[in-house]
Design a protein around this motif. Structure first.
Motif, PDB file in Angstrom:
ATOM      1  N   GLY A  26       0.823  -1.204   0.000  1.00 40.57           N
ATOM      2  CA  GLY A  26       0.000   0.000   0.000  1.00 40.57           C
ATOM      3  C   GLY A  26       0.861   1.260   0.000  1.00 40.57           C
ATOM      4  N   VAL A  27       0.315   2.339  -0.520  1.00 38.48           N
ATOM      5  CA  VAL A  27       1.086   3.589  -0.672  1.00 38.48           C
ATOM      6  C   VAL A  27       1.548   4.124   0.681  1.00 38.48           C
ATOM      7  N   LEU A  28       0.632   4.253   1.628  1.00 43.18           N
ATOM      8  CA  LEU A  28       0.980   4.885   2.901  1.00 43.18           C
ATOM      9  C   LEU A  28       1.965   4.044   3.704  1.00 43.18           C
ATOM     10  N   HIS A  29       1.725   2.753   3.797  1.00 39.38           N
ATOM     11  CA  HIS A  29       2.633   1.906   4.566  1.00 39.38           C
ATOM     12  C   HIS A  29       4.026   1.873   3.953  1.00 39.38           C
ATOM     13  N   THR A  30       4.098   1.904   2.633  1.00 38.56           N
ATOM     14  CA  THR A  30       5.402   1.960   1.977  1.00 38.56           C
ATOM     15  C   THR A  30       6.118   3.255   2.327  1.00 38.56           C
ATOM     16  N   MET A  31       5.380   4.367   2.310  1.00 40.67           N
ATOM     17  CA  MET A  31       5.991   5.653   2.642  1.00 40.67           C
ATOM     18  C   MET A  31       6.465   5.698   4.088  1.00 40.67           C
ATOM     19  N   TYR A  32       5.710   5.093   5.001  1.00 39.97           N
ATOM     20  CA  TYR A  32       6.163   5.032   6.400  1.00 39.97           C
ATOM     21  C   TYR A  32       7.547   4.379   6.474  1.00 39.97           C
ATOM     22  N   GLY A  33       7.664   3.228   5.824  1.00 43.56           N
ATOM     23  CA  GLY A  33       8.922   2.484   5.876  1.00 43.56           C
ATOM     24  C   GLY A  33      10.072   3.225   5.221  1.00 43.56           C
ATOM     25  N   ILE A  34       9.802   3.833   4.066  1.00 45.03           N
ATOM     26  CA  ILE A  34      10.849   4.538   3.322  1.00 45.03           C
ATOM     27  C   ILE A  34      11.343   5.762   4.094  1.00 45.03           C
ATOM     28  N   LEU A  35      10.439   6.519   4.674  1.00 45.54           N
ATOM     29  CA  LEU A  35      10.843   7.688   5.462  1.00 45.54           C
ATOM     30  C   LEU A  35      11.673   7.277   6.673  1.00 45.54           C
ATOM     31  N   ALA A  36      11.296   6.184   7.310  1.00 46.78           N
ATOM     32  CA  ALA A  36      12.072   5.683   8.453  1.00 46.78           C
ATOM     33  C   ALA A  36      13.483   5.277   8.013  1.00 46.78           C
ATOM     34  N   LEU A  37      13.585   4.612   6.867  1.00 44.83           N
ATOM     35  CA  LEU A  37      14.896   4.200   6.360  1.00 44.83           C
ATOM     36  C   LEU A  37      15.751   5.395   5.961  1.00 44.83           C
ATOM     37  N   PHE A  38      15.136   6.402   5.365  1.00 45.71           N
ATOM     38  CA  PHE A  38      15.883   7.604   4.979  1.00 45.71           C
ATOM     39  C   PHE A  38      16.391   8.341   6.216  1.00 45.71           C
ATOM     40  N   ALA A  39      15.560   8.428   7.256  1.00 48.67           N
ATOM     41  CA  ALA A  39      15.987   9.063   8.505  1.00 48.67           C
ATOM     42  C   ALA A  39      17.182   8.309   9.098  1.00 48.67           C
ATOM     43  N   ALA A  40      17.125   6.975   9.076  1.00 49.30           N
ATOM     44  CA  ALA A  40      18.233   6.172   9.591  1.00 49.30           C
ATOM     45  C   ALA A  40      19.504   6.402   8.768  1.00 49.30           C
ATOM     46  N   ASP A  41      19.348   6.541   7.457  1.00 51.29           N
ATOM     47  CA  ASP A  41      20.472   6.792   6.565  1.00 51.29           C
ATOM     48  C   ASP A  41      21.162   8.111   6.920  1.00 51.29           C
ATOM     49  N   LEU A  42      20.377   9.146   7.162  1.00 53.65           N
ATOM     50  CA  LEU A  42      20.944  10.449   7.536  1.00 53.65           C
ATOM     51  C   LEU A  42      21.633  10.370   8.891  1.00 53.65           C
ATOM     52  N   LEU A  43      21.063   9.604   9.808  1.00 56.57           N
ATOM     53  CA  LEU A  43      21.677   9.429  11.126  1.00 56.57           C
ATOM     54  C   LEU A  43      23.053   8.771  10.990  1.00 56.57           C
ATOM     55  N   VAL A  44      23.146   7.739  10.158  1.00 57.00           N
ATOM     56  CA  VAL A  44      24.432   7.069   9.928  1.00 57.00           C
ATOM     57  C   VAL A  44      25.440   8.041   9.314  1.00 57.00           C
ATOM     58  N   MET A  45      24.995   8.914   8.417  1.00 57.88           N
ATOM     59  CA  MET A  45      25.890   9.904   7.812  1.00 57.88           C
ATOM     60  C   MET A  45      26.441  10.852   8.881  1.00 57.88           C
ATOM     61  N   GLY A  46      25.577  11.249   9.814  1.00 61.99           N
ATOM     62  CA  GLY A  46      26.049  12.105  10.892  1.00 61.99           C
ATOM     63  C   GLY A  46      27.065  11.397  11.773  1.00 61.99           C
ATOM     64  N   LEU A  47      26.773  10.135  12.103  1.00 61.93           N
ATOM     65  CA  LEU A  47      27.682   9.363  12.965  1.00 61.93           C
ATOM     66  C   LEU A  47      28.998   9.045  12.248  1.00 61.93           C
ATOM     67  N   GLY A  48      28.929   8.867  10.924  1.00 65.01           N
ATOM     68  CA  GLY A  48      30.127   8.518  10.156  1.00 65.01           C
ATOM     69  C   GLY A  48      30.679   9.674   9.362  1.00 65.01           C
ATOM     70  N   ILE A  49      30.542  10.881   9.899  1.00 64.64           N
ATOM     71  CA  ILE A  49      30.876  12.093   9.151  1.00 64.64           C
ATOM     72  C   ILE A  49      32.329  12.135   8.682  1.00 64.64           C
TER      73      ILE A  49
END
Length: 402
Positions: free
Chosen positions: A279-302
């Motif tokens: 479904g559209v909404l559930h997919t977006m929930y997951g993708i946004l969570a993964l993108f947020a995690a990706d940015l967090l890793v970038m900050g930690l691995g700066i």
């Protein structure tokens, strides 16, 4: 029948009809590729502009801020203009603005001048992008989903090739990518002029107030606010990430080429399959969570170049899926004309998100190089929260058939 169970029909049809399009749709899609090249083309030269024009990161990031702010404000007027002079002339005027102001940006002697010309570029960008999406959706064969996927494919292709070309041209001079944009825009102008035929002028003239009135629909407002905070992550990645990479224009170009390739592939092939399954909404929930995690890793691995490169490229997959799904949802969110919905949504996301690139530069200088990624991560999590809180008013976006 539930919204999720009806979603496959829309996206299954999209997959089979995306390539069977009339010539006007391909002409506009080609111009879209060229237009979105312009955004990524500038990315590899940001550090060079900072160094050679003696500008801070925050000052250079204003290239994105002025572009987004003017684009967002002008979106309000695109429907008013296009319903009076017609879609074709609106597209052509937009392309002329981009061509002229990108050329003048290449002639600039200071960052301030480039920022000003990027604002003028934003005027053309607004006229072109909002109108191009509505032309593709209204002229394409098949469903609205197939038209949006075609539009996102053009976006992804342009944003993948743009950094590669920008890195190649920028390795000689930071001015050359701006001249490259001007040349490509001129080609896009010719393509639209010659091949865009048979798109009638709308019989109904849109009001300037129509986009603001459209935001009374909570579904559209929810998607606009979601995209606003999502842009904090998106433009932190696009506008700020070249700095901590500490690479040449070539290296930055290759990195963002990989990012753009994944963005293009996932927007066309992966997004429909995920929407079909979850479904559209559930997919977006997951993708946004993964993108947020990706940015967090970038900050930690700066301080790890390889970590940043991998995270940037992987982020392209998340952004490709999210861009396709949220654009599809906007086209179906409210009972208003599609150009009006696009203008209202774009106004909120661009004007609100315009502060993100400038803020990233300021935070980097004042706090540290990792802080922009942490703030981007928080922005994306806020977007996820808004989308989840608005889930009840967005239930219908999975089951609309266009």
């Amino acid at each position: 029948m539930s919204a999720q169970s009806q979603a496959p029909d829309e996206f299954a049809e999209a997959e089979t009809s995306i390539l069977r399009q009339p010539a006007p749709v391909w002409a506009v899609a080609f111009a879209c590729v060229v237009a979105f090249m312009g955004l990524g083309l500038v990315d590899p030269i940001l550090p060079a502009i900072s160094a050679q024009l003696h500008a801070s990161k925050a000052q250079t990031e204003l290239l994105f801020t002025s572009y987004m702010l003017v684009t967002g404000c002008m979106m309000v007027f695109t429907g008013f203009i296009s319903t009076r002079i017609g879609p074709k002339y609106t597209l052509l005027i937009g392309l002329l603005f981009i061509t002229g102001f990108s050329f003048f940006a290449g002639r600039s002697a200071s960052v301030g001048q480039i920022v000003g010309f990027r604002g003028g570029w934003g005027v053309g960008n607004a006229m072109f992008i909002a109108t191009a999406l509505s032309v593709i959706v209204s002229s394409a064969r098949g469903s609205a989903a197939s038209a949006v996927i075609l539009y996102e494919a053009a976006l992804g292709l342009g944003m993948s090739v743009g950094p590669l070309l920008g890195g190649t041209l920028g390795s000689h001079s930071w001015r050359y990518p701006f001249y490259g944009v001007a040349t490509l825009m001129a080609i896009g102008f010719i393509a639209v002029l010659l091949f865009l035929r048979g798109v009638p002028k709308p019989t109904h003239r849109a009001s300037i107030l129509a986009p603001f009135q459209a935001l009374r629909h909570l579904s559209l407002l929810t998607l606009g606010l979601t995209a606003l905070f999502y842009n904090f992550g998106f433009f932190t990645l696009l506008g700020y990430a070249p700095y901590p990479l500490h690479m040449s224009a070539h290296g930055i170009g290759y990195t963002f080429f990989g990012w753009g390739v994944l963005l293009a592939i996932t927007s066309v092939f992966i997004a429909p399959k995920l929407a079909e399954k979850f479904g559209v909404l559930h997919t977006m929930y997951g993708i946004l969570a993964l993108f947020a995690a990706d940015l967090l890793v970038m900050g930690l691995g700066i301080h790890s170049q390889i970590t940043l490169v991998i995270c940037i490229i992987v982020a392209g997959a998340f952004l490709g899926v999210n861009n396709t799904l949220i654009t599809t949802a906007v086209m179906q969110a409210a009972p208003v004309e599609r150009p009006t919905a696009s203008a209202a949504y774009s106004f909120v996301r661009f004007v609100g998100g315009a502060v993100a690139p400038w803020l990233a530069g300021k935070l980097s200088d004042a706090v540290g190089p990792a802080m922009p990624f942490y703030v981007g991560c928080i922005g994306v999590l806020v977007a996820l929260g808004i989308l989840f809180l608005g889930r009840n008013v967005l239930r219908h976006v999975n089951s609309s058939s266009h």
